[in-house]
Design an enzyme around this catalytic site. Sequence first.
Site, short mmCIF file in Angstrom:
data_model
loop_
_atom_site.label_atom_id
_atom_site.label_comp_id
_atom_site.label_asym_id
_atom_site.label_seq_id
_atom_site.Cartn_x
_atom_site.Cartn_y
_atom_site.Cartn_z
N LYS A 54 0.83 -1.34 -0.03
CA LYS A 54 -0.09 0.02 0.12
C LYS A 54 0.79 1.13 -0.05
O LYS A 54 0.71 2.10 -0.86
CB LYS A 54 -0.80 0.17 1.16
N GLN A 98 -4.93 -1.13 9.70
CA GLN A 98 -5.01 -2.60 9.16
C GLN A 98 -5.46 -3.58 9.93
O GLN A 98 -5.28 -3.51 11.29
CB GLN A 98 -3.54 -2.93 8.90
N ASP A 121 -11.22 3.15 4.20
CA ASP A 121 -11.80 1.84 4.39
C ASP A 121 -13.19 1.68 4.04
O ASP A 121 -13.80 0.57 3.88
CB ASP A 121 -11.38 0.85 5.51
#
Length: 300
Positions: A54, A98, A121
Site C-alpha cells: 500500500k 490494518q 476503508d
Amino acid sequence: MTAQIIDGKAFAASVRDKVAGHVARLKSEHGITPGLAVVLVGEDPASQVYVRSKGKMTVEVGMSSFEHKMDAETSENELLELIRNLNNDPAVHGILVQLPLPNHLDEDLVINSIDPAKDVDGFHISNVGLLGTGQKSMVPCTPLGCLMMLRDHHGSLSGMNAVVIGRSNIVGKPMAQLLLGDSCTVTIAHSRTKDLPDVVRGADIVVAAVGRPEMVPGDWIRPGATVIDVGINRIDAPEKGEGKTRLVGDCHFDSCAEVAGAITPVPGGVGPMTIACLLANTVTACSRANGLDEPEGLTA
Ligand code: NAP
C-alpha cells in the site's frame, strides 16, 4: 473456455493512472498533496506485506504515505491517541487501520474513532449508514473494485439479478448495497442459505466472497453470467513440487469459465483492484475535504 477474462490487474493499473492524473492536478492547480496514513499494530506477516505494498503504490501515484507501526502490546488509549492526531492532521486525507487488530483491542471502537471523512476503508458506522441509505459515503475498497469492473464490463447493471455469496461487513453486505444502488435485484446468500446452487443459477451476476476454495462449480452458473470471484485461498499444489502452494478463488475457475460470459481470475482479478480503490478513495476524500469536485468514475 468461453468466458471473457476480466483482467483486474490491467484494470487496476488504469485506475491507478487515473488517480495519478488527479493527484498531479491537485498539486499543480491547488498546491494540495493527498496523503494516506496506514496504521499497523503488531507483526502479522500478511498485514506487513499489505502495508508495504500500500505504501509503495501510494508513493507511485504521487501521494504522501505515512506509515505508523506500533508494537503488538500497544494499548487502546495509545492507538486512539494516534488516530486523534491523524484526524486533526491536515496533511492526512485518508486513514486506514490494518485489520485484524490484536485481540486486546476493540476493532469497532478503533474504526469508529476515525473521522468518517478520512475513513478510506469505508468501515466507520457512519459510512455504512450513508451507503445503506444511498448517500455519498466512503465505500469499502474491495466491493468498490468489483462494482467498477462490473460497470466497465456491462455499462448499466439495471434490472440484472445479482447473487452475492457471503454476508461479511467488509465484502458481502456493502457489495449487495452497491449492486442495489445500481438497480440490480439482489440476493445475499450465506452459510444457512437453502438450495444455494439453485439460488446461484438464477444470477446474471455472481459475486463469491466466502473463503472456501473452489466452492462454486460451473454447473451452478447460468450460461453467460458474469462471475466476480473475491475469494483468496491458498491450497497445496503438489504438482508444483513438494510443499508448494497456489492461490485459488471461491469459484472453480475452469468449470465456471466454460459457462460464464465473463469471469475474474484468481490471482489477477479482484485482488489488485482493492489497493487501487484505496488510492481512489484517498483522492476522493482529499477532493471533498478541500471543497473541490471529486474525480469522476473513482467512487460509487
Ligand atoms: P468472512 O467474513 O469469513 O465471510 C464469509 C461469508 O461466507 C460468511 O457470510 C459466511 O456465511 C459465508 N459462507 C461460509 N461458508 C459458506 C457456504 N458453505 N455457503 C455459503 N456461504 C458460506 O469472509 P470475507 O472477509 O467476506 O472474505 C471472503 C473471501 O474474500 C476470503 O477468501 C477473503 O480472503 C477474500 N477477500 C479478498 C479480498 C480481495 O482484496 N480480493 C478482500 C477481502 C476478502 P455466514 O455469515 O452464515 O457464516
